[in-house]
Design a protein around this motif. Structure first.
Motif, PDB file in Angstrom:
ATOM      1  N   TYR A 189       0.935  -1.143  -0.012  1.00  7.08           N
ATOM      2  CA  TYR A 189       0.015   0.004   0.026  1.00  7.08           C
ATOM      3  C   TYR A 189       0.859   1.322  -0.023  1.00  7.08           C
ATOM      4  O   TYR A 189       1.943   1.007   0.470  1.00  7.08           O
ATOM      5  N   ASP A 190       0.282   2.512  -0.430  1.00  5.22           N
ATOM      6  CA  ASP A 190       1.161   3.739  -0.280  1.00  5.22           C
ATOM      7  C   ASP A 190       1.570   3.937   1.105  1.00  5.22           C
ATOM      8  O   ASP A 190       2.746   4.368   1.292  1.00  5.22           O
ATOM      9  N   ASN A 191       0.765   3.652   2.066  1.00  5.16           N
ATOM     10  CA  ASN A 191       1.261   4.182   3.342  1.00  5.16           C
ATOM     11  C   ASN A 191       2.191   3.007   4.177  1.00  5.16           C
ATOM     12  O   ASN A 191       1.673   1.898   4.387  1.00  5.16           O
ATOM     13  N   HIS A 192       3.413   3.410   4.430  1.00  9.12           N
ATOM     14  CA  HIS A 192       4.619   2.356   4.838  1.00  9.12           C
ATOM     15  C   HIS A 192       4.000   1.700   6.079  1.00  9.12           C
ATOM     16  O   HIS A 192       4.054   0.754   6.324  1.00  9.12           O
ATOM     17  N   ILE A 193       3.383   2.791   7.033  1.00 12.79           N
ATOM     18  CA  ILE A 193       3.036   2.235   8.205  1.00 12.79           C
ATOM     19  C   ILE A 193       1.779   1.062   8.181  1.00 12.79           C
ATOM     20  O   ILE A 193       1.895   0.065   9.014  1.00 12.79           O
ATOM     21  N   VAL A 194       1.004   1.551   7.365  1.00 14.82           N
ATOM     22  CA  VAL A 194      -0.076   0.583   7.176  1.00 14.82           C
ATOM     23  C   VAL A 194       0.377  -0.974   6.633  1.00 14.82           C
ATOM     24  O   VAL A 194      -0.088  -1.788   6.949  1.00 14.82           O
ATOM     25  N   ASN A 195       1.365  -0.861   5.659  1.00 15.37           N
ATOM     26  CA  ASN A 195       1.894  -1.963   5.277  1.00 15.37           C
ATOM     27  C   ASN A 195       2.502  -2.744   6.585  1.00 15.37           C
ATOM     28  O   ASN A 195       2.096  -4.183   6.637  1.00 15.37           O
ATOM     29  N   ILE A 196       3.308  -2.445   7.446  1.00 13.36           N
ATOM     30  CA  ILE A 196       3.693  -2.886   8.527  1.00 13.36           C
ATOM     31  C   ILE A 196       2.412  -3.425   9.444  1.00 13.36           C
ATOM     32  O   ILE A 196       2.731  -4.639   9.972  1.00 13.36           O
ATOM     33  N   ILE A 197       1.537  -2.614   9.832  1.00 11.65           N
ATOM     34  CA  ILE A 197       0.529  -2.887  10.618  1.00 11.65           C
ATOM     35  C   ILE A 197      -0.304  -4.322  10.059  1.00 11.65           C
ATOM     36  O   ILE A 197      -0.451  -5.276  10.819  1.00 11.65           O
ATOM     37  N   LEU A 198      -0.469  -4.261   8.719  1.00  7.96           N
ATOM     38  CA  LEU A 198      -1.276  -5.159   8.148  1.00  7.96           C
ATOM     39  C   LEU A 198      -0.255  -6.467   8.189  1.00  7.96           C
ATOM     40  O   LEU A 198      -1.001  -7.614   8.534  1.00  7.96           O
ATOM     41  N   CYS A 199       0.924  -6.355   8.027  1.00  8.07           N
ATOM     42  CA  CYS A 199       1.955  -7.717   8.091  1.00  8.07           C
ATOM     43  C   CYS A 199       1.865  -8.393   9.195  1.00  8.07           C
ATOM     44  O   CYS A 199       1.952  -9.436   9.495  1.00  8.07           O
ATOM     45  N   ILE A 200       1.890  -7.264  10.357  1.00 10.98           N
ATOM     46  CA  ILE A 200       1.770  -7.812  11.565  1.00 10.98           C
ATOM     47  C   ILE A 200       0.635  -8.547  11.926  1.00 10.98           C
ATOM     48  O   ILE A 200       0.695  -9.681  12.605  1.00 10.98           O
ATOM     49  N   GLU A 201      -0.399  -7.996  11.508  1.00 10.89           N
ATOM     50  CA  GLU A 201      -1.947  -8.705  11.923  1.00 10.89           C
ATOM     51  C   GLU A 201      -1.798  -9.850  11.032  1.00 10.89           C
ATOM     52  O   GLU A 201      -2.818 -10.608  11.375  1.00 10.89           O
ATOM     53  N   LEU A 202      -1.411  -9.923   9.859  1.00 12.61           N
ATOM     54  CA  LEU A 202      -1.642 -11.176   9.013  1.00 12.61           C
ATOM     55  C   LEU A 202      -0.817 -12.301   9.917  1.00 12.61           C
ATOM     56  O   LEU A 202      -1.476 -13.388  10.126  1.00 12.61           O
ATOM     57  N   ASN A 203       0.286 -12.044  10.450  1.00 10.13           N
ATOM     58  CA  ASN A 203       1.001 -12.897  11.238  1.00 10.13           C
ATOM     59  C   ASN A 203       0.227 -13.169  12.501  1.00 10.13           C
ATOM     60  O   ASN A 203       0.488 -14.392  13.386  1.00 10.13           O
ATOM     61  N   VAL A 204      -0.244 -12.341  13.299  1.00 12.10           N
ATOM     62  CA  VAL A 204      -0.852 -12.490  14.437  1.00 12.10           C
ATOM     63  C   VAL A 204      -2.058 -13.462  14.048  1.00 12.10           C
ATOM     64  O   VAL A 204      -2.441 -14.484  14.704  1.00 12.10           O
ATOM     65  N   GLY A 205      -2.642 -13.128  13.111  1.00  7.83           N
ATOM     66  CA  GLY A 205      -3.860 -14.014  12.779  1.00  7.83           C
ATOM     67  C   GLY A 205      -3.453 -15.401  12.248  1.00  7.83           C
ATOM     68  O   GLY A 205      -4.384 -16.292  12.525  1.00  7.83           O
ATOM     69  N   ALA A 206      -2.295 -15.615  11.638  1.00  8.09           N
ATOM     70  CA  ALA A 206      -1.677 -16.818  11.603  1.00  8.09           C
ATOM     71  C   ALA A 206      -1.551 -17.605  12.737  1.00  8.09           C
ATOM     72  O   ALA A 206      -1.858 -19.011  12.969  1.00  8.09           O
ATOM     73  N   GLY A 207      -1.031 -16.918  13.820  1.00 10.93           N
ATOM     74  CA  GLY A 207      -0.712 -17.428  15.081  1.00 10.93           C
ATOM     75  C   GLY A 207      -1.891 -17.890  15.812  1.00 10.93           C
ATOM     76  O   GLY A 207      -2.067 -18.930  16.536  1.00 10.93           O
ATOM     77  N   LEU A 208      -2.965 -17.095  15.839  1.00 13.64           N
ATOM     78  CA  LEU A 208      -4.413 -17.368  16.135  1.00 13.64           C
ATOM     79  C   LEU A 208      -4.927 -18.482  15.715  1.00 13.64           C
ATOM     80  O   LEU A 208      -6.138 -19.276  16.214  1.00 13.64           O
ATOM     81  N   SER A 209      -4.846 -18.774  14.203  1.00 13.45           N
ATOM     82  CA  SER A 209      -5.677 -19.757  13.385  1.00 13.45           C
ATOM     83  C   SER A 209      -5.600 -21.098  13.680  1.00 13.45           C
ATOM     84  O   SER A 209      -6.404 -21.624  13.394  1.00 13.45           O
ATOM     85  N   TRP A 210      -4.657 -21.489  14.718  1.00 13.61           N
ATOM     86  CA  TRP A 210      -4.807 -22.751  15.108  1.00 13.61           C
ATOM     87  C   TRP A 210      -5.713 -23.274  16.398  1.00 13.61           C
ATOM     88  O   TRP A 210      -5.986 -24.190  16.575  1.00 13.61           O
ATOM     89  N   TYR A 211      -6.302 -22.101  16.545  1.00 17.28           N
ATOM     90  CA  TYR A 211      -7.364 -22.300  17.853  1.00 17.28           C
ATOM     91  C   TYR A 211      -8.374 -23.187  17.742  1.00 17.28           C
ATOM     92  O   TYR A 211      -8.476 -23.859  18.524  1.00 17.28           O
ATOM     93  N   ALA A 212      -9.061 -23.493  16.454  1.00 16.36           N
ATOM     94  CA  ALA A 212     -10.060 -24.051  16.337  1.00 16.36           C
ATOM     95  C   ALA A 212      -9.626 -25.574  16.671  1.00 16.36           C
ATOM     96  O   ALA A 212     -10.445 -26.581  16.955  1.00 16.36           O
ATOM     97  N   SER A 213      -8.305 -26.010  16.226  1.00 16.45           N
ATOM     98  CA  SER A 213      -7.991 -27.578  16.348  1.00 16.45           C
ATOM     99  C   SER A 213      -7.068 -27.800  17.532  1.00 16.45           C
ATOM    100  O   SER A 213      -6.690 -28.787  17.556  1.00 16.45           O
ATOM    101  N   LEU A 214      -6.542 -26.857  18.144  1.00 17.47           N
ATOM    102  CA  LEU A 214      -5.488 -26.997  19.396  1.00 17.47           C
ATOM    103  C   LEU A 214      -5.795 -28.115  20.253  1.00 17.47           C
ATOM    104  O   LEU A 214      -5.160 -29.031  20.701  1.00 17.47           O
TER     105      LEU A 214
END
Lengths: 461, 73
Positions: A189-214
């Motif tokens: 995206y044009d906004n650099h900080i937004v890119n970092i936030i989204l990237c972090i969120e993508l990986n937080v979401g990946a970390g949480l995504s195991w919830y249903a089967s853990l």
């Protein structure tokens, strides 16, 4: 029970790692690469994924390991029995999609190997046909149970670990470490900080995504400590390595699909071998998802009354139907990835508040399984509406900050600099207020039953 | 829940028999298991203090790491 727990620390670690390392890790890495450069990707992946996994561990692992139950019975205390079933339906639909996606990726890998060897384009029908075979292999593994999955992972996981080291070596020597470390984001995206936030969120979401089967895995682990560290090693550290490999490959080779870059990277033999291991990794990941979901289906009376074979068959059937629409499934996997992230943070928050803060680590198992009005978890028509609404509101907060389907974001994202944390906090605080102001005074949920229980246990010692 | 005797199988049976969604043989297994779990406060011992400290430290590291990432890049 204790004698039924078949997974020691190493088996649990292999299972968690086999579960984590599949094509979805490489896809997450490629998405990360689209937003930020490699150096930033390392930080976002490591810290984002760690936060997601820690939230999930704190909320879920203590109850599933302690009582030997899987994810869904553990939800009854804060959702009510019928509320848990609504959530379970959501997870079933999600996991149907994931099993279909990974099976199609298995098929895509086979296609690429076929085309690399033969030089011919594979027949279109092959895509669905091979995916069907992948689902059937997964089904066989799930039918055999956790021991079969554990055995498969003992062989597959070390091979996957070696594969990742070899692939990193090829990237660093073939393209140069400089090329990787100086790489730029592919489609930011044009906004650099937004890119970092989204990237972090993508990986937080990946970390949480195991919830249903853990829960289905931790309940089979011999010790609480073993369950926890197996999870940290598998779905946190090893998943990080796979994601960063996917990111590195995306930067220097291009493409988000490992089935397209492994052979160009490693050559026909090594790349083909790598693809085979990724394909097997997809099978083992699918097996765990399918196993956990089918176990969850046993919460419904109909499924509780039929055999494991029939239960798994009924799960497999809609997956097989989905495979006949590969473009639809394959083209929308991001909805699965991002859509689930919207609600997992708030689900974890409510569970944390309920089990740790309000009930002090005591779960009333009798009320979990009591389906009548006399159950403390009967609530209102079988639903603890406060818990349910807290999760929904948390999810709405997430969606207002970031649309998980389109990744359009609101200006507030730049203020909060996070999506999961606001969702977590809102859901957690709402439920805390509900539990204190409504559940406690009304006696619904028997919030303070832990006092009577711990006094009784202490008195017996 | 005042009439509960935790860990007592007859007491668990009195509360749950016929009230679960399971067939009688599975229900009886469930009753036995719940009684045993209540008596022992869980199937296995919970995570130890060092494990919880490790989780809290890793959580703190991840939060600090995210803050640094947002500031650094």
């Amino acid at each position: 029970m204790k004698n039924e727990r078949t997974c020691g620390f190493w088996d649990a670690t292999f299972i968690n790692t086999g579960w984590a390392i599949a094509t979805w890790c490489f896809l997450t890495g490629a998405l990360t690469a689209s937003l930020v450069d490699f150096k930033t990707a390392i930080f976002c992946t490591v810290f984002g994924n760690m936060l997601g996994v820690m939230i999930m561990l704190i909320a879920e692992i203590s109850v599933t390991v302690k009582y030997g139950i899987d994810t869904y019975p553990a939800m009854v205390s804060f959702l009510g029995r019928n509320g848990m079933k609504f959530m379970l339906i959501f997870f079933v639909l999600l996991n149907l999609g994931w099993v279909a996606v990974l099976s199609l990726m298995f098929s895509r890998a086979v296609q690429n190997i076929y085309e690399a060897i033969s030089g011919n384009v594979s027949p279109p029908a092959m895509f669905t046909a091979v995916a069907i075979i992948a689902v059937l292999i997964t089904w066989l593994l799930v039918y055999k149970g956790v021991r079969a999955i554990a055995w498969m992972n003992r062989i597959v996981v070390p091979c996957l670990a070696v594969l990742m080291i070899v692939m990193f070596y090829f990237i660093m020597t073939g393209y140069g470490a400089d090329a990787v470390f100086s790489s730029k984001a592919l489609a930011p995206y044009d906004n650099h900080i937004v890119n970092i936030i989204l990237c972090i969120e993508l990986n937080v979401g990946a970390g949480l995504s195991w919830y249903a089967s853990l829960g289905s895995l931790t309940r089979t682990t011999k010790t609480s400590r073993g369950a926890m560290w197996a999870n940290v090693i598998g779905v946190n550290f090893m998943a990080d390595v796979a994601c960063l490999l996917g990111a590195a490959a995306a930067y220097v080779i291009g493409g988000d699909d490992p089935t397209t870059w492994m052979i160009p990277l490693g050559g026909l033999v090594l790349g083909g071998l790598g693809l085979i291991f990724v394909m097997i990794g997809n099978i083992t990941s699918n097996a765990i998802v399918m196993y956990a979901t089918c176990l969850g289906l046993k919460q419904f009376k109909f499924f509780a009354g039929i055999s494991w074979l029939k239960t798994t068959a009924l799960f497999v059937l809609p997956v097989l139907i989905l495979l006949f629409f590969p473009d639809f499934v394959y083209g929308n996997y991001q909805i699965l990835l991002n859509g689930s992230a919207a609600f997992f943070a708030s689900l974890a928050a409510v569970q944390f508040v309920d089990f740790i803060m309000m009930r002090k680590g005591y779960l009333d198992l009798r009320s979990v399984y009591n389906n009548k009005e006399s159950s403390a978890f009967r609530y209102w028509g079988g639903v603890n509406w406060g818990g349910f609404i807290s999760i929904i509101v948390g999810g709405v907060v997430y969606c207002l900050l970031l649309n998980p389907l389109t990744w359009e974001y609101s200006g507030a994202l730049l203020v909060f600099k996070s999506v999961s944390i606001p969702a977590f906090l809102v859901a957690g605080i709402l439920y805390l207020i509900w539990a204190t102001a409504v559940m406690k005074p009304s006696g619904k949920g028997s919030i303070e039953e832990y006092k009577r229980y711990f006094a009784a246990v202490k008195g017996n010692q | 829940m005042e009439d509960r005797i935790y860990g007592n199988i007859d007491n668990v049976r009195a509360e749950l028999k016929g009230n679960t969604e399971f067939d009688s043989d599975i229900e009886e297994q469930l009753i036995e298991r719940i009684a045993e779990i209540e008596a022992n406060d869980g199937v296995v011992p919970p995570m130890l203090k060092p494990d919880w400290i490790a989780i809290i430290v890793m959580t703190a590291i991840s939060v600090i790491g995210i803050i640094i990432t947002l500031g650094l890049f």
